[in-house]
Each structure stands twice: as structure tokens, then as C-alpha cells.
Scaffold this active site. Structure first.
Site, PDB file in Angstrom:
ATOM      1  N   PRO A  23       0.838  -1.209   0.000  1.00 50.28           N
ATOM      2  CA  PRO A  23       0.000   0.000   0.000  1.00 50.28           C
ATOM      3  C   PRO A  23       0.869   1.254   0.000  1.00 50.28           C
ATOM      4  O   PRO A  23       1.861   1.315   0.710  1.00 50.28           O
ATOM      5  CB  PRO A  23      -0.773  -0.096   1.325  1.00 50.28           C
ATOM      6  CG  PRO A  23      -0.652  -1.507   1.760  1.00 50.28           C
ATOM      7  CD  PRO A  23       0.622  -2.032   1.180  1.00 50.28           C
ATOM      8  N   GLU A  24       0.524   2.198  -0.836  1.00 50.52           N
ATOM      9  CA  GLU A  24       1.224   3.476  -0.860  1.00 50.52           C
ATOM     10  C   GLU A  24       0.271   4.566  -0.377  1.00 50.52           C
ATOM     11  O   GLU A  24      -0.835   4.276   0.047  1.00 50.52           O
ATOM     12  CB  GLU A  24       1.746   3.757  -2.278  1.00 50.52           C
ATOM     13  CG  GLU A  24       2.785   2.710  -2.704  1.00 50.52           C
ATOM     14  CD  GLU A  24       3.517   3.093  -3.974  1.00 50.52           C
ATOM     15  OE1 GLU A  24       3.497   4.278  -4.335  1.00 50.52           O
ATOM     16  OE2 GLU A  24       4.109   2.207  -4.599  1.00 50.52           O
TER      17      GLU A  24
END
Ligand SMILES: [Zn+2]
Length: 297
Positions: free
Chosen positions: A2-3
Site C-alpha cells: 500500500p502506498e
């Protein structure tokens, strides 16, 4: 992994569903998922009786501001809620926060369960087990307990992340621009996907050394880092196997990616096949025609 856009999407989802419900208790199924306090029992004891007043995001960290309800006091004293500290979460590689009815069957990689009033549950599911949760006691700053927050650079959407700041930071860099964008002390929350996408839109080869960038190029990097993050947040985060929003639904950014994870397929601008190389231990995806490599002499 996840960014920033995925974490922001999760934050917005949590903000919609979890607020103002008291945490009644929980269950830690994997002790090392709790980074602080040392004891999982202390973690659960600290949270019990608090409600979430707001979800914030700093880089890829999620922070829930907790308030203790005053229900146990006499009605005349039941005025403003007391601080309950903070609940911190970092999803790392594969962490997910899911909002469930507690009767839902447990996922294989469920690590922590938090039970809320109204028969709801916040479930932390994490296959790779790199994710962490913290409870920060009232009166302490999150940075003092979640030490990773101390070294984070400015938020990409903040005034602090200006073109001037970026130029200053890149001025003496003998490292490739791709590596610099992944450096969380330079700017918080930009990871592999959005660094690749921003460099494509900037027409800059990922191996270009920071010192070789012209002011115009730095201006483009600044503009497109912000733009790709905004575009992805608007699409609800990207689509990849381990990212789900709190309702368990993938986002839509991945289908629209320019270069990320498109090795060998045609560039959407020039039809040249997208290439890949290793930088900073990560895959950099790029189009060598749209992003020519200009080396310093
Ligand atoms: Zn191209």
C-alpha cells in the site's frame, strides 16, 4: 505494498464507518503485530473504553485520535470527553483493515480484532506480518512512541513540499531520481508505483542523477508526483492483490497506470515496449523513448 493513495483511501473509509463507537475489547492473535505497548494485554487495556474521534494520515501511517467517554461519571459531569491517546497502524506490505460484523468467519491471516459497540469489528489482516499497531497513551506524542514518524519528510500535499524545497533537496544528490523519490525523509508516502508514474509523466529516465536534473525537470517531477497521487486517491487507490479498502474492494488506479507493472506492453504514448530495471532494490518501469536517459559528462 500500500502506498499513500491506498492508505488515504483506507483512512477515508475508516473515517466514514468507525467514528464515535466505543471500543469494548479485542483479541490479539499475533503478539508481534503490536509494536507498543510491549504487552498485547496492555494494548487492549489501553484501548478499551475509548472511541475514535478522527482518523489522520502521516505518510503511510494511520493515526486514530481516541477519546474516553465520560459515561461512567454522573450525568452532570458527562461533559467533554477525555483524551484516550492514539491508535497507530502501519499496513506495510500486506496489511488490511477491514470493518466487519464480528460473526464473519475469520480470515486466515487475521492478527488483531477490535470489537466496537454496535456489534462491529475492526479486523487487522496481514499475510506477511510486517504490519504493526501501536497504542500511544494519553499525554504522549505519537512520534515519541511511533518512532518512524520522526524521520518522515513533508507530506506531498503540504505547502512545505514546494518546488523550492524539492530543488534544494535534490541539488547535491548523486543518486538516481527514482531512489530519491522513494526516500521517505525527502517526501512522505511516495512509493514504487507513483514514483514510476510521476517520472513517466515528467519524461525523465528513472536512472537520471538528481544533480543532472534541470530546474524545469524538477518542476515537472514536483507537479506530477502530486498529480499521480491525487489521481489515484480519486480512483480509490490502485488495484493490486493485497490492497482492499475497508469494505474489501480494490481501487481502480492500476488499470490506468502508464508504466507501472506494464513491462513488455506498449507505451500508451509511443507504442515502445515498457522496460524494467532494478533501482534501490525495486523494479523501475519506464519507456526509454518517452524517458530518454541523459547522463552527465
Ligand atoms: Zn513511450
Amino acid at each position: 505494498m500500500p502506498e499513500l493513495p491506498e492508505v488515504e483511501t483506507v483512512r477515508r473509509g475508516l473515517q466514514q464507518v468507525t467514528l464515535n463507537r466505543t471500543i469494548l475489547g479485542g483479541n490479539v492473535l499475533l503478539d508481534r503485530a503490536i509494536a507498543h505497548p510491549v504487552s498485547s494485554i496492555d494494548f487492549l487495556t489501553g484501548l478499551r473504553g475509548s472511541a475514535i474521534a478522527a482518523w489522520q494520515r502521516r505518510g503511510k501511517y494511520l493515526l486514530a485520535k481516541l477519546e474516553r467517554s465520560t459515561e461512567c461519571f454522573t450525568p452532570t459531569e458527562a461533559q467533554s470527553p477525555q483524551p484516550g491517546g492514539w491508535l497507530g497502524v502501519h499496513l506495510r506490505m500486506t496489511g488490511q483493515l477491514l470493518w466487519f460484523d464480528p460473526s464473519e468467519p475469520l480470515q486466515k491471516h487475521t492478527r488483531v480484532r477490535l470489537f466496537f459497540a454496535g456489534d462491529r469489528e475492526l479486523r487487522f489482516v496481514d499475510q506477511r506480518t510486517f504490519g504493526h499497531m501501536w497504542w500511544v497513551p494519553p499525554g504522549q506524542q505519537p512520534e515519541s512512541v511511533m518512532t518512524g514518524l520522526q524521520t518522515l519528510g513533508p507530506e506531498p500535499f503540504s505547502d512545505e513540499f514546494s518546488v523550492e524545497y524539492l530543488a534544494q533537496q535534490l541539488r547535491n544528490g548523486r543518486r538516481p531520481i527514482k531512489n530519491a523519490l522513494l526516500d521517505q525523509t525527502l517526501v512522505a508516502g511516495v512509493g514504487n508505483i507513483y514514483a514510476d508514474e510521476a517520472l513517466f509523466l515528467s519524461n525523465i529516465h528513472p536512472q537520471t542523477l538528481c544533480t543532472d536534473l534541470t530546474p524545469v525537470q524538477i518542476g515537472r517531477v514536483h507537479k506530477f508526483v502530486i498529480q499521480v497521487l491525487e489521481t489515484s486517491i480519486d480512483a480509490g487507490g490502485t488495484t493490486f492483490s493485497n490492497f482492499l479498502n475497508v469494505q474489501g474492494v480494490n481501487g481502480n488506479y492500476g488499470r490506468a497506470a502508464w508504466v507501472y507493472n506494464r513491462t513488455g506492453t506498449a507505451c500508451r504514448v509511443c507504442d515502445n515496449p515498457i522496460e524494467r530495471l532494478k533501482l534501490a532494490g525495486r523494479s523501475a518501469h519506464f519507456c526509454s523513448q518517452c524517458q530518454p536517459h541523459t547522463k552527465s559528462e
